[in-house]
Design an enzyme around this catalytic site. Structure first.
Site, mmCIF file in Angstrom:
data_model
loop_
_atom_site.group_PDB
_atom_site.id
_atom_site.type_symbol
_atom_site.label_atom_id
_atom_site.label_comp_id
_atom_site.label_asym_id
_atom_site.label_seq_id
_atom_site.Cartn_x
_atom_site.Cartn_y
_atom_site.Cartn_z
ATOM 1 N N SER A 228 110.330 10.226 21.546
ATOM 2 C CA SER A 228 109.126 10.588 20.796
ATOM 3 C C SER A 228 109.078 9.872 19.453
ATOM 4 C CB SER A 228 109.063 12.102 20.591
ATOM 5 O OG SER A 228 110.057 12.532 19.677
ATOM 6 N N CYS B 247 112.873 19.244 15.785
ATOM 7 C CA CYS B 247 114.042 19.022 16.647
ATOM 8 C C CYS B 247 113.697 18.276 17.945
ATOM 9 C CB CYS B 247 114.686 20.364 16.987
ATOM 10 S SG CYS B 247 115.328 21.209 15.530
ATOM 11 N N GLY C 103 114.618 15.522 16.301
ATOM 12 C CA GLY C 103 114.508 14.668 15.123
ATOM 13 C C GLY C 103 113.888 13.305 15.360
ATOM 14 N N GLY C 104 113.147 13.135 16.452
ATOM 15 C CA GLY C 104 112.548 11.832 16.743
ATOM 16 C C GLY C 104 111.611 11.344 15.641
ATOM 17 N N ASP D 240 112.310 23.696 12.192
ATOM 18 C CA ASP D 240 112.374 23.997 13.622
ATOM 19 C C ASP D 240 113.518 24.982 13.853
ATOM 20 O OD1 ASP D 240 112.680 23.856 16.541
ATOM 21 O OD2 ASP D 240 111.450 22.053 16.404
ATOM 22 N N ASP E 249 109.563 28.972 11.940
ATOM 23 C CA ASP E 249 108.392 28.638 12.742
ATOM 24 C C ASP E 249 107.526 27.668 11.949
ATOM 25 O OD1 ASP E 249 105.989 28.502 14.117
ATOM 26 O OD2 ASP E 249 105.798 30.671 14.406
ATOM 27 N N ASP F 71 104.510 17.324 15.678
ATOM 28 C CA ASP F 71 104.354 17.041 17.103
ATOM 29 C C ASP F 71 104.651 18.301 17.916
ATOM 30 O OD1 ASP F 71 103.837 15.560 19.396
ATOM 31 O OD2 ASP F 71 105.910 14.855 19.575
ATOM 32 N N LYS G 15 97.577 18.181 21.726
ATOM 33 C CA LYS G 15 97.769 18.188 23.170
ATOM 34 C C LYS G 15 96.427 18.491 23.834
ATOM 35 C CE LYS G 15 102.022 17.841 21.900
ATOM 36 N NZ LYS G 15 102.729 16.541 21.906
#
Length: 364
Positions: free
Chosen positions: A187, A220, A222-223, A239, A259, A276, A305
């Site tokens: 990602s 998470c 971490g991309g 995260d 959150d 994301d 999305k």
């Protein structure tokens, strides 16, 4: 011929068709889209052929969501002699205005992978022939039209042009990026591509520079944080999951287990907000608007999305909702959205205030 050829992600031809039909209609340019499922392109046939060039010049390419490239098609050549494809191409385009660049391309599909290799090999001899016939400048000239040869088969090609001031600057409309071996997830390429597409390269020194504070919501493993860290930013990663240890070892990442929809920074010193998270587009849009309303960020990149149906309509609706919410703060916000190459069932949205950006100065 003079139709528009539009590249898109395979499987999103209907979205590209809906988009060009609506956007062209808003400019009183009418026609119909020829769509073949999973082909990776759409042809928009105009009732008035002269309007293809008008759209290529005046329809802002940067505002198109599902369209990777936009060009005018002037000729379709079929059943080419594979021993000499160049001669009929040269003959067809002798009346062209001289172009400044050449792109030999095909659709971004699995079926076209072998054809892509042919396109790479064919580029050099075609470039030489175009230059010899004064259809292409001797050296690349950025302010002139781009000549496109779009191959549907090795004996079937669409010839056309795009305007360098209103097209994608990337071959096939796709930035070619290499996955970093030390990135925590693939990602990561989404955010890197977004920087290439949305942030002008000449502004990277002030908008993507070392020392900036950034927040990554839903970070998470971490991309996206990786892309911020490699540019020298100090990142707050929010995260409940685990972050890659390699990122934590840099000393540039603070991991907060919370959150992403709830957490807010205690200080107003965050420049970049990236997100994301997988959730309903409406919820993400309202969260992003709240960050800007509260002055908690100055520039944002996030994904929405998409549902299985009415993906274009849903995208336009959510972007318009965001635009109206931000107008309550300032009418200077710029919103851009694109389905990037590394996106899947989603679009990437970029938001910034043009007055804020104009005040940025390079870091010493």
């Amino acid at each position: 011929m003079n139709n528009l050829l539009l590249y898109c992600r395979p499987g999103f031809e209907k979205e590209a068709a809906a988009e060009i039909t609506e956007r062209a209609g808003n400019m009183q340019c009418y026609g119909f889209a020829r769509v073949k499922d999973d082909s990776g392109y759409v042809i928009f046939e105009l009732y008035d052929e002269e309007q293809a060039d008008l759209l290529a010049r005046k329809l802002p390419f940067r505002e198109l969501i599902f369209i990777r490239q936009m060009l005018v098609v002037t000729h379709e050549l079929k059943d080419l002699d594979v021993a000499d494809r160049i001669s009929p191409i040269i003959e067809a385009v002798r009346e062209y205005t001289i172009c400044g660049d050449l792109r030999v391309e095909t659709a971004d599909t699995n079926e076209a992978k072998e054809l892509s290799a042919f396109c790479r090999k064919f580029t050099v001899p075609l470039r030489q022939a175009l230059r010899s016939n004064e259809i292409l400048t001797k050296k690349e000239t950025p302010n002139r039209p781009v000549f496109h040869a779009f191959f549907l088969a090795n004996d079937h090609v669409l010839l056309g042009y795009s305007y360098s001031f209103n097209n994608s600057g990337f071959h096939m409309g796709i930035p070619r990026l290499r996955f970093p071996a030390d990135a925590p997830s693939r990602s990561s390429l989404k955010l890197e591509e977004a920087f290439y597409v949305f942030v002008p390269r000449e502004e990277w020194d002030v908008r993507l520079c070392s020392g900036m504070k950034a927040v990554d919501l839903g970070a998470c493993p971490g991309g996206w944080t990786y892309q911020l860290v490699r540019r020298g930013m100090m990142v707050t990663a929010v995260d409940n999951g685990m972050m890659a240890q390699s990122l934590m070892d840099t000393g540039q990442v603070k991991h907060i287990r919370d959150d992403g929809f709830v957490w807010r920074p205690s200080k107003k010193n965050t420049y970049w907000l990236v997100c994301d998270m997988v959730d309903k587009p409406a919820r993400v849009v309202h969260m992003i608007a709240d960050w800007f309303r509260e002055g908690d960020c100055q520039e944002a990149m996030f994904n929405l999305k998409l549902p299985m149906k009415k993906r274009y309509a849903e995208s336009v609706h959510n972007i318009e909702v965001l635009r109206e919410m931000l107008k309550e703060i300032d009418n200077a916000f710029v919103i851009q959205a694109k389905q990037l190459y590394h996106d899947r069932e989603e679009i990437t949205v970029h938001v910034y205030n043009k007055y804020w950006v104009s005040k940025l100065e390079p870091k010493a």
